[in-house]
Design a protein around this motif. Structure first.
Motif, PDB file in Angstrom:
ATOM      1  N   GLU A  96      36.776 -13.962  -7.087  1.00  0.00           N
ATOM      2  CA  GLU A  96      37.292 -15.091  -7.462  1.00  0.00           C
ATOM      3  C   GLU A  96      37.354 -15.352  -8.829  1.00  0.00           C
ATOM      4  O   GLU A  96      38.119 -16.157  -9.510  1.00  0.00           O
ATOM      5  CB  GLU A  96      36.523 -16.100  -6.835  1.00  0.00           C
ATOM      6  N   THR A  97      36.514 -14.521  -9.770  1.00  0.00           N
ATOM      7  CA  THR A  97      36.709 -14.739 -11.131  1.00  0.00           C
ATOM      8  C   THR A  97      37.998 -13.807 -11.685  1.00  0.00           C
ATOM      9  O   THR A  97      38.567 -14.586 -12.711  1.00  0.00           O
ATOM     10  CB  THR A  97      35.419 -13.948 -11.617  1.00  0.00           C
ATOM     11  N   LEU A  98      38.426 -13.060 -10.970  1.00  0.00           N
ATOM     12  CA  LEU A  98      39.489 -12.062 -11.534  1.00  0.00           C
ATOM     13  C   LEU A  98      40.914 -12.860 -10.703  1.00  0.00           C
ATOM     14  O   LEU A  98      42.103 -12.912 -11.475  1.00  0.00           O
ATOM     15  CB  LEU A  98      39.579 -10.757 -10.838  1.00  0.00           C
ATOM     16  N   PHE A  99      40.671 -13.554  -9.539  1.00  0.00           N
ATOM     17  CA  PHE A  99      41.963 -13.985  -9.042  1.00  0.00           C
ATOM     18  C   PHE A  99      41.576 -15.476  -8.688  1.00  0.00           C
ATOM     19  O   PHE A  99      41.375 -15.730  -7.373  1.00  0.00           O
ATOM     20  CB  PHE A  99      42.496 -13.281  -7.567  1.00  0.00           C
ATOM     21  N   PRO A 100      41.401 -16.515  -9.412  1.00  0.00           N
ATOM     22  CA  PRO A 100      40.879 -17.670  -8.972  1.00  0.00           C
ATOM     23  C   PRO A 100      42.074 -18.630  -8.372  1.00  0.00           C
ATOM     24  O   PRO A 100      43.294 -18.262  -8.089  1.00  0.00           O
ATOM     25  CB  PRO A 100      40.533 -18.588 -10.140  1.00  0.00           C
TER      26      PRO A 100
END
Length: 290
Positions: free
Chosen positions: A130-134
């Motif tokens: 989620e931090t890389l692909f929000p």
């Protein structure tokens, strides 16, 4: 009344008004002695010339003295160039004390973002799919991809195919994250493998080949793809990370060199993953600088 004989005779001066004219003693007939008169006149003229010459010299000397004094006075302030002509020594000038010296300083060089994503010791920011692909979708230019399923595991081999599982294990992969996107029947899975150091990631990259493939990830609106069909794959590294893409058709069709939509989708996800990893390094470098 007698004429010209008795008493003293006044001297006649042609330059003095109302002076009397002398008479010659020999002039019984009353005629003036013109030769004597001429001598007297010549003597007086010589005296006047001498007086005039002496007076002119004195006047000239006086004027010269005045000019010299004027030159001296004017030269005491400024010279012809407009600058001071006779400055006192620098040590006697007011405010001429030596200025304080300081050691040269320079701003520290900016921190390198790649340094913070090249080692697990410095790369300590929170990390997850989620931090890389929000978010729920991804916009790249005019193209919008819908986000599907995500996966996160410490057993890197379980999310890979071909020669990739063995290489991930041999090079001490510590984590593998995956996410899928879809648009108009074209699906892409992006994967990120994590190593402790950039050296390990670089070594891993040098051992990969065309059969080193990240497994596609269906779910949440994304149908199965690339299970048996030919798909387009990529492998790259940045810092201590290796990132991959697997792109193909959701209807099971093989990808060919003419399928620009598949290549474009794979390139978009690879570029976005690279940017996210670099932003991770930039954020940590900025925080460390403060």
């Amino acid at each position: 009344m007698s004429y010209g004989q008795g008493g003293s005779q006044n001297q006649w001066d042609p330059w003095t008004p109302q002076s009397e004219q002398p008479w010659s003693a020999k002039g019984d007939d009353g005629t003036p002695d013109w030769a004597a008169l001429a001598d007297q006149s010549e003597n007086r003229s010589k005296r006047r010339k001498v007086l005039l010459i002496v007076g002119g010299a004195l006047a000239t000397a006086a004027i010269g003295t005045a000019v010299a004094m004027a030159v001296v006075n004017s030269g005491s302030d400024d010279d012809a160039s407009g600058g001071p002509s006779a400055l006192p020594p620098s040590a006697s000038l007011p405010g001429s004390a030596t200025a304080p010296s300081f050691e040269p300083t320079s701003a520290p060089p900016p921190l390198d973002p790649k340094e913070f994503i090249s080692s697990a010791k410095k790369d300590t920011a929170p990390l997850s799919p989620e931090t890389l692909f929000p978010g729920t979708q991804l916009t790249m230019g005019d193209t919008v991809y819908k986000k599907g399923a995500t996966a996160d595991t410490k057993n890197c081999a379980t999310g890979a195919r071909g020669t990739l599982p063995k290489l991930l294990t041999a090079n001490k992969c510590t984590r593998l994250m995956r996410v899928s996107y879809v648009k108009d029947g074209v699906a892409v899975t992006a994967g990120v493998a994590v190593f402790d150091t950039a050296a390990e990631a670089a070594k891993f990259k040098g051992q990969t080949d065309t059969k080193s493939i990240i497994s596609s990830l269906p779910g949440k609106g994304v149908k199965s793809f690339c299970d048996s069909a030919i798909c387009r794959t990529t492998t790259n590294t940045l810092g201590r990370y290796a990132y991959f893409t697997t792109a193909g058709f959701t209807n099971g069709k093989d990808v060919t060199l003419k399928d620009n939509k598949v290549f474009s989708a794979g390139n978009d996800l690879a570029q976005f993953t690279f940017r996210q990893l670099l932003r991770r390094g930039e954020a940590q470098a900025s925080a460390a600088a403060k």
